[in-house]
Design an enzyme around this catalytic site. Structure first.
Site, PDB file in Angstrom:
ATOM      1  N   ALA A   1       0.887  -1.263  -0.058  1.00  9.76           N
ATOM      2  CA  ALA A   1      -0.020  -0.065  -0.136  1.00  9.76           C
ATOM      3  C   ALA A   1       0.959   1.219  -0.033  1.00  9.76           C
ATOM      4  O   ALA A   1       1.891   1.261   0.536  1.00  9.76           O
ATOM      5  CB  ALA A   1      -0.973  -0.096   1.248  1.00  9.76           C
TER       6      ALA A   1
ATOM      7  N   GLY B   1       0.255   1.055  -3.506  1.00  5.71           N
ATOM      8  CA  GLY B   1       0.162   0.738  -4.642  1.00  5.71           C
ATOM      9  C   GLY B   1       0.760   1.417  -5.716  1.00  5.71           C
ATOM     10  O   GLY B   1       0.839   0.964  -6.885  1.00  5.71           O
TER      11      GLY B   1
ATOM     12  N   LYS C   1       4.105   1.533  -6.299  1.00  5.61           N
ATOM     13  CA  LYS C   1       5.132   0.441  -7.000  1.00  5.61           C
ATOM     14  C   LYS C   1       4.453  -0.834  -7.550  1.00  5.61           C
ATOM     15  O   LYS C   1       4.922  -1.068  -8.776  1.00  5.61           O
ATOM     16  CB  LYS C   1       6.119  -0.140  -5.729  1.00  5.61           C
ATOM     17  CG  LYS C   1       6.647   0.952  -5.247  1.00  5.61           C
ATOM     18  CD  LYS C   1       7.725   0.606  -4.098  1.00  5.61           C
ATOM     19  CE  LYS C   1       8.409   1.707  -3.038  1.00  5.61           C
ATOM     20  NZ  LYS C   1       7.296   2.568  -2.268  1.00  5.61           N
TER      21      LYS C   1
ATOM     22  N   ASP D   1      -0.172 -10.455   6.668  1.00  3.90           N
ATOM     23  CA  ASP D   1       0.981 -10.119   7.412  1.00  3.90           C
ATOM     24  C   ASP D   1       2.179 -10.631   6.709  1.00  3.90           C
ATOM     25  O   ASP D   1       2.508 -11.792   6.599  1.00  3.90           O
ATOM     26  CB  ASP D   1       1.006 -10.603   8.991  1.00  3.90           C
ATOM     27  CG  ASP D   1       1.834 -10.195   9.930  1.00  3.90           C
ATOM     28  OD1 ASP D   1       3.005  -9.960   9.482  1.00  3.90           O
ATOM     29  OD2 ASP D   1       1.734  -9.927  11.125  1.00  3.90           O
TER      30      ASP D   1
ATOM     31  N   ASP E   1       8.978  -3.479   0.246  1.00  2.00           N
ATOM     32  CA  ASP E   1       9.254  -2.183   0.513  1.00  2.00           C
ATOM     33  C   ASP E   1       8.712  -2.040   2.081  1.00  2.00           C
ATOM     34  O   ASP E   1       7.602  -1.812   2.628  1.00  2.00           O
ATOM     35  CB  ASP E   1       8.146  -1.290  -0.153  1.00  2.00           C
ATOM     36  CG  ASP E   1       8.280   0.250   0.165  1.00  2.00           C
ATOM     37  OD1 ASP E   1       9.398   0.648   0.938  1.00  2.00           O
ATOM     38  OD2 ASP E   1       7.487   1.004  -0.444  1.00  2.00           O
TER      39      ASP E   1
ATOM     40  N   CYS F   1      12.410   3.592   3.007  1.00  3.23           N
ATOM     41  CA  CYS F   1      12.496   5.119   2.779  1.00  3.23           C
ATOM     42  C   CYS F   1      13.306   5.480   4.054  1.00  3.23           C
ATOM     43  O   CYS F   1      12.807   6.592   4.694  1.00  3.23           O
ATOM     44  CB  CYS F   1      11.271   5.717   2.462  1.00  3.23           C
ATOM     45  SG  CYS F   1       9.946   5.336   3.657  1.00  3.23           S
TER      46      CYS F   1
END
Length: 433
Positions: free
Chosen positions: A256, A258, A260, A303, A322, A375
């Site tokens: 989420a 979305g 990527k 999960d 990510d 990030c």
């Protein structure tokens, strides 16, 4: 009949929810903006994000102007005063209008008896503004970061510390990702030029365009038709490094909202993509992004630590992880991160990342590719994480992203480039070690 609202009070309450209740601005603002006109939506965003960006400065100024802080039931007025100060320092709103609306906010907060206090504090600031701002610029608060985060950044990046702090305190650039299924980047740059939107191409990333001045997405040619997506340049590096191929089975883990997922499908339209996220509300945004771009992917709420609960014994050719992280690389986009994170969060996040990474490796095919991304700019979540993983997994080897001595590729935020981001691309051995 139009309902009157005081925008400064809405902003003050939103700031209180972030600082007192730990709620992120990104989730708070959209419902608050829904009933506002476009001009007020923009102003609310400017006030809230701006206050988060310069919070230590505003707090210090209030301490100089008041004998004692407002606490308890009067605390909302403290945040209203911040809204007033921010307008006077950082916006073009005429001072008399900023003062009038802010003072009137006391009535909306059911604290009419404090109108005189608000008026007095803000007018005192106007008289002392130059001296107060000059003094604040000489103090440690000028860095606009909590001390624990300053120490971590300095320890990790001593030579780049000033650059990182400065970039974090800037307004973020607006990057676009051109949907190569509709236009080449050059063709879309021409469309932007026709619309009088100044922009330039990224020197390395083939789909990335940077706007000289951020604008409303409604002004972007073909946005509602899926021609382009708003996505930071560094985030665009994920799908490009993973290099998805048509016909492959690909997992976007922690997917989420979305961005990527859709980039993967733009690069490899015939890939079978599964997008997984643990948050059902955020997963709904994956569906929205796919719908706007006219794409299809399997969306699962699950999960990442327990893929056996949702992967149905499948193995994947490629996995994009990510990972949930401190988000210390995207502070300029989400300045509330500075006040929502705590020093102790870093070790907890690193452990969560470790668990998801180990679980994801189990469902990667031999010969498959996993891209670990965050990030974050903190080594505990990045190089340290990957070094430990490689040491415990002889069947993993790095590709394109560093070596055993310095595993992974770290991007740092800079004013003209992408956000802070880390990537480690690993190939799984075809035979057990």
């Amino acid at each position: 009949m139009k309902t009157h609202y005081n925008l400064r009070v809405i902003a003050a309450k939103a700031v209180a929810q972030v600082l007192d209740q730990g709620q992120p601005l990104g989730a708070l603002l959209p419902p608050l903006q829904a009933s506002l006109n476009e001009k007020d939506r923009a102003l609310l965003q400017e006030l809230c994000f701006g206050i988060m960006r310069v919070l230590p400065q505003l707090e210090w100024i209030l301490r100089q102007l008041m004998e004692k802080p407002l606490t308890g039931k009067q605390r909302p007025v403290h945040y209203l005063l911040m809204v007033g100060l921010y307008q006077l320092i950082y916006t073009r709103i005429p001072a008399h209008a900023a003062l009038a609306e802010t003072v009137e906010g006391a009535v909306a907060l059911k604290r009419p008896q404090l109108k005189g206090l608000i008026n007095g504090v803000l007018r005192q600031f106007q008289r002392q503004q130059a001296a107060l701002l000059a003094e604040a610029a000489q103090l440690d608060i000028r860095h606009l970061h909590p001390s624990w985060l300053q120490k971590r950044i300095l320890a990790a990046w001593p030579a780049q510390y000033a650059q990182i702090i400065d970039a974090n305190n800037q307004r973020p650039p607006m990057w676009l990702r051109v949907n190569r299924r509709h236009h080449s980047r050059d063709a879309y740059l021409a469309l932007l030029a026709d619309a009088a939107i100044a922009a330039g191409a990224h020197p390395q990333l083939p789909d990335a365009i940077r706007l000289e001045v951020p604008c409303n997405v409604g002004l972007l040619p073909g946005f509602d038709r899926g021609w382009v997506t708003v996505q930071d340049a560094s985030a665009q590096g994920c799908a490009l490094l993973l290099a998805p191929q048509d016909g492959e089975t690909i997992l976007d883990l922690c997917a989420a909202p979305g961005g990527k997922t859709t980039h993967l499908l733009e690069i490899a339209p015939a890939a079978r993509v599964t997008a997984v996220d643990v948050d059902g509300q955020r997963a709904a945004r994956i569906h929205d992004n796919l719908q706007r771009l006219g794409m299809q992917a399997e969306i699962i709420i699950g999960d990442g630590r327990t893929p056996e609960d949702w992967c149905d014994n499948r193995l994947f050719d490629r996995i994009l992880l990510d990972a949930p992280c401190s988000a210390t690389g995207v502070i300029r986009r989400h300045p509330d991160i500075k006040w929502l994170r705590r020093d102790g969060d870093i070790a907890e996040l690193a452990e969560l990342q470790r668990q998801i990474l180990h679980a994801a490796w189990r469902i990667l095919k031999p010969g498959g590719t996993l891209l670990y991304a965050t990030c974050s700019i903190l080594p505990e979540e990045n190089r340290g994480q990957i070094a430990a993983f490689l040491a415990g997994h002889p069947d993993a080897r790095l590709q394109e992203t560093g070596d055993a001595a310095a595993p992974g590729l770290q991007c740092l935020p800079s004013p003209a480039s992408g956000d802070g981001f880390f990537y480690a691309k690993m190939i799984k051995g075809t035979q057990a070690p």
